[in-house]
Design an enzyme around this catalytic site. Structure first.
Site, PDB file in Angstrom:
ATOM      1  N   LYS A 214      -8.132  13.299  10.745  1.00 36.34           N
ATOM      2  CA  LYS A 214      -7.222  12.146  10.798  1.00 36.34           C
ATOM      3  C   LYS A 214      -7.389  11.253   9.560  1.00 36.34           C
ATOM      4  O   LYS A 214      -6.410  10.856   8.922  1.00 36.34           O
ATOM      5  CB  LYS A 214      -7.500  11.328  12.068  1.00 36.34           C
ATOM      6  N   CYS A 268      -2.199   1.963   8.955  1.00 38.19           N
ATOM      7  CA  CYS A 268      -2.955   3.223   8.940  1.00 38.19           C
ATOM      8  C   CYS A 268      -3.438   3.580   7.541  1.00 38.19           C
ATOM      9  O   CYS A 268      -4.632   3.657   7.281  1.00 38.19           O
ATOM     10  CB  CYS A 268      -2.083   4.353   9.462  1.00 38.19           C
TER      11      CYS A 268
HETATM   12  N1  SAJ Z   1       4.636   4.569   0.478  1.00 40.73           N
HETATM   13  C1  SAJ Z   1       4.785   4.514  -0.907  1.00 40.73           C
HETATM   14  N2  SAJ Z   1       5.223   5.628  -1.565  1.00 40.73           N
HETATM   15  C2  SAJ Z   1       5.527   6.772  -0.901  1.00 40.73           C
HETATM   16  C3  SAJ Z   1       5.341   6.838   0.498  1.00 40.73           C
HETATM   17  C4  SAJ Z   1       4.900   5.707   1.167  1.00 40.73           C
HETATM   18  O1  SAJ Z   1       4.534   3.487  -1.548  1.00 40.73           O
HETATM   19  O2  SAJ Z   1       5.934   7.719  -1.556  1.00 40.73           O
HETATM   20  C5  SAJ Z   1       4.167   3.385   1.199  1.00 40.73           C
HETATM   21  C6  SAJ Z   1       5.196   2.855   2.207  1.00 40.73           C
HETATM   22  O3  SAJ Z   1       6.153   2.039   1.568  1.00 40.73           O
HETATM   23  C7  SAJ Z   1       4.309   2.096   3.159  1.00 40.73           C
HETATM   24  C8  SAJ Z   1       3.007   2.929   3.171  1.00 40.73           C
HETATM   25  O4  SAJ Z   1       3.060   3.726   2.010  1.00 40.73           O
HETATM   26  O5  SAJ Z   1       4.016   0.802   2.673  1.00 40.73           O
HETATM   27  C9  SAJ Z   1       2.835   3.791   4.407  1.00 40.73           C
HETATM   28  O6  SAJ Z   1       4.051   4.405   4.775  1.00 40.73           O
HETATM   29  P1  SAJ Z   1       4.146   5.942   5.223  1.00 40.73           P
HETATM   30  O7  SAJ Z   1       5.541   6.242   5.571  1.00 40.73           O
HETATM   31  O8  SAJ Z   1       3.532   6.801   4.179  1.00 40.73           O
HETATM   32  O9  SAJ Z   1       3.174   6.060   6.477  1.00 40.73           O
HETATM   33  P2  SAJ Z   1       2.991   5.262   7.892  1.00 40.73           P
HETATM   34  O10 SAJ Z   1       1.908   4.255   7.697  1.00 40.73           O
HETATM   35  O11 SAJ Z   1       4.272   4.805   8.463  1.00 40.73           O
HETATM   36  O12 SAJ Z   1       2.449   6.478   8.805  1.00 40.73           O
HETATM   37  C10 SAJ Z   1       1.308   7.224   8.373  1.00 40.73           C
HETATM   38  C11 SAJ Z   1       1.636   8.728   8.462  1.00 40.73           C
HETATM   39  N3  SAJ Z   1       0.606   9.510   7.796  1.00 40.73           N
HETATM   40  C12 SAJ Z   1       0.909  10.420   6.845  1.00 40.73           C
HETATM   41  O13 SAJ Z   1       2.026  10.612   6.439  1.00 40.73           O
HETATM   42  C13 SAJ Z   1      -0.239  11.193   6.294  1.00 40.73           C
HETATM   43  C14 SAJ Z   1       1.758   9.127   9.939  1.00 40.73           C
HETATM   44  O14 SAJ Z   1       1.973  10.511  10.052  1.00 40.73           O
HETATM   45  C15 SAJ Z   1       0.477   8.715  10.685  1.00 40.73           C
HETATM   46  O15 SAJ Z   1       0.563   9.079  12.071  1.00 40.73           O
HETATM   47  C16 SAJ Z   1       0.357   7.215  10.582  1.00 40.73           C
HETATM   48  O16 SAJ Z   1       0.187   6.884   9.194  1.00 40.73           O
HETATM   49  C17 SAJ Z   1      -0.863   6.783  11.405  1.00 40.73           C
HETATM   50  O17 SAJ Z   1      -0.644   6.278  12.527  1.00 40.73           O
HETATM   51  O18 SAJ Z   1      -1.992   7.040  10.989  1.00 40.73           O
END
Ligand code: SAJ
Length: 453
Positions: A214, A268
């Site tokens: 995780k 997360c």
């Molecule tokens: N972000 C960027 N650039 C990107 C992708 C995301 O700057 O290319 C930023 C987003 O704007 C945001 C942050 O990262 O601020 C997180 O967004 P996210 O969409 O990457 O992830 P979360 O936090 O919504 O969900 C994540 C997911 N983990 C992964 O993709 C590895 C989800 O599958 C998990 O279940 C979740 O964390 C969790 O609960 O741990």
């Protein structure tokens, strides 16, 4: 293995616990959801929800109506217990597992032989074994599994959640899951439970590997976002459009660079890597550097806004103060969740540095969060009002509504696009007059465009 579970208890009715409880209830089990917050308990018992997640409210209403789901503040005897409570970190980036300890302590008194306890909360490596010890002290009459001894009265496993907020109800069913039993028999029992509604594969391993899996998944994403963020800073220095660069590099068959932005938000990705760093501080060098790069991005965006303000001031002489419009507050696009949002941090810091009017547009919330609500020069506004009054437009969240702003509306404005809402490049048609985007990768002197995503 037949269905050995008649009744289960889910401790913690938050973003993961409530959807999980609802899934089990929808698949025929009697489910009691436990939460220390009486307001949440009452709400769920009325068939309502306290979080916004597509499809959740209808499913909760259905489960409560069919009497398969109810909520309570106290743990009851059950065949299986799922712990889904928060694991935040403390000020020094050290994990706080006190909610897990409290949940395990509340379950221990009602445990009986043959029960299963599953930890779902994101946790530092070793937490599952730690709660085995904790419960063992509270219930010396029962034998809990431990390393090297596979005979036990109670089964214990770690089973992390990997659903994406906004797609929780779909991904709960369809994602593969990692099931980490303290022993193989614990994994098998936990797998039998999750297989009641999980269509994805349930992959068995041990509890420490599952805990690390995780943390690894979210660290992997954090490190890759840090790479994109670092590139955006380098490109800005070298006068290269990072969006164009990434688009081109990603045509390589084995390159897939993520998107730069104003920082990493949510509950997360910005938290979990610290759990690895805390367990192996000397070794986790890349992971901790990535965290620092992402955490420092809001300050960098702020410097870009400072530069834009200075430039405008020099252009306008000592005339009127600029109005800065900040587009977006949530931690990512098209959601209302403001937790750990870099956009909120940027607006707060901007207001503390400058006395200019700051107009915030966040169509997904009705009022400013409390930390911004009392700041005198910050107000929440509609997009149309902001487009009328703004001088500098700061793109912080790539909501669809912002991507659809007619580019003519930004003509003559200064744009600091931290999120690639209007990646520069091919079709800069409408905004020819804009003194355009300079931050988070958009090199100066090019007009905003909506192509290139
Ligand atoms: N972000 C960027 N650039 C990107 C992708 C995301 O700057 O290319 C930023 C987003 O704007 C945001 C942050 O990262 O601020 C997180 O967004 P996210 O969409 O990457 O992830 P979360 O936090 O919504 O969900 C994540 C997911 N983990 C992964 O993709 C590895 C989800 O599958 C998990 O279940 C979740 O964390 C969790 O609960 O741990």
């Amino acid at each position: 293995m037949g269905n050995e579970f008649r009744k289960i208890a889910v401790v913690g009715l938050g973003y993961i616990g409530l959807p999980t409880a609802t899934m089990f209830a929808g698949n025929g089990l009697e489910v009691v959801g436990i939460d220390t917050n009486l307001g949440i308990v009452n709400k769920v018992n009325e068939g309502k929800v306290h979080i916004i997640e597509p499809d959740l409210e209808d499913r909760v209403a259905e489960a409560v109506k069919s009497r398969k789901l109810r909520a309570s503040t106290t743990v009851e005897e059950s065949d299986a217990f799922i712990i889904a409570v928060p694991t935040p970190f403390k000020g020094d980036h050290k994990p706080d597992v006190s909610y897990v300890d409290a949940a395990a302590s509340s379950i221990a008194p009602v445990l009986k032989r043959g029960d299963l306890v599953v930890l779902q909360s994101t946790s530092p490596v070793g937490t599952t074994l730690h709660i085995a010890e904790l419960m063992s002290k509270l219930r010396p009459d029962l034998k809990f599994p431990s390393l090297g001894d596979d005979v036990a009265d109670v089964h214990l496993a770690y089973c992390p959640e990997r659903v994406l907020p906004g797609k929780t109800m779909y991904e709960l069913v369809h994602n593969d899951r990692v099931i980490g039993g303290v022993h193989d028999c614990c994994s098998q029992k936990a797998k039998a439970l999750y297989k009641l509604f999980v269509a994805g594969e349930c992959l068995e391993t041990d509890s420490k590997t599952a805990e690390m899996a995780k943390l690894t998944e979210n660290s992997y994403r954090d490190v890759n976002i840090a790479f994109a963020n670092e590139l955006s800073i380098i490109c800005d220095k070298l006068g290269i459009d990072v969006w164009e660069l990434i688009r081109l590099a990603n045509h390589h068959p084995r390159v897939n660079i993520l998107k730069p932005g104003p920082g990493v938000g949510g509950h997360c990705i910005a938290v979990d890597p610290w759990f690895i760093v805390d367990s192996a501080p000397q070794e986790a060098r890349l992971i901790s550097t990535a965290r620092r790069i992402n955490d420092s991005k809001p300050e960098w965006v702020l410097d870009k806004i400072d530069e834009a303000l200075k430039k405008l001031k020099a252009k306008d002489g000592n005339g009127k103060q600029s109005v800065v419009v900040c587009l977006g507050l949530s931690f990512k696009a098209n959601i209302d969740d403001l937790r750990e949002s870099p956009a909120v941090e940027i607006v707060e810091l901007l207001a503390s540095r400058h006395s200019c009017d700051i107009v915030v547009v966040e169509p997904h919330v009705e009022s400013l969060p409390s930390r911004l609500g009392k700041v005198s020069n910050v107000r929440l506004s509609s997009l149309s009002d902001a487009l009328r009054v703004g001088d500098i437009f700061v793109g912080l969240v790539d909501h669809d509504v912002f991507k659809n702003i007619p580019l003519n509306n930004l003509a003559g404005k200064t744009v600091v696009d931290a999120k690639g809402i209007w990646p520069t490049g091919k079709s800069a048609s409408g905004a020819e007059g804009a003194d355009s985007a300079m931050a988070a990768g958009n090199s100066a002197g090019r007009s905003p465009s909506r192509t290139g995503h």
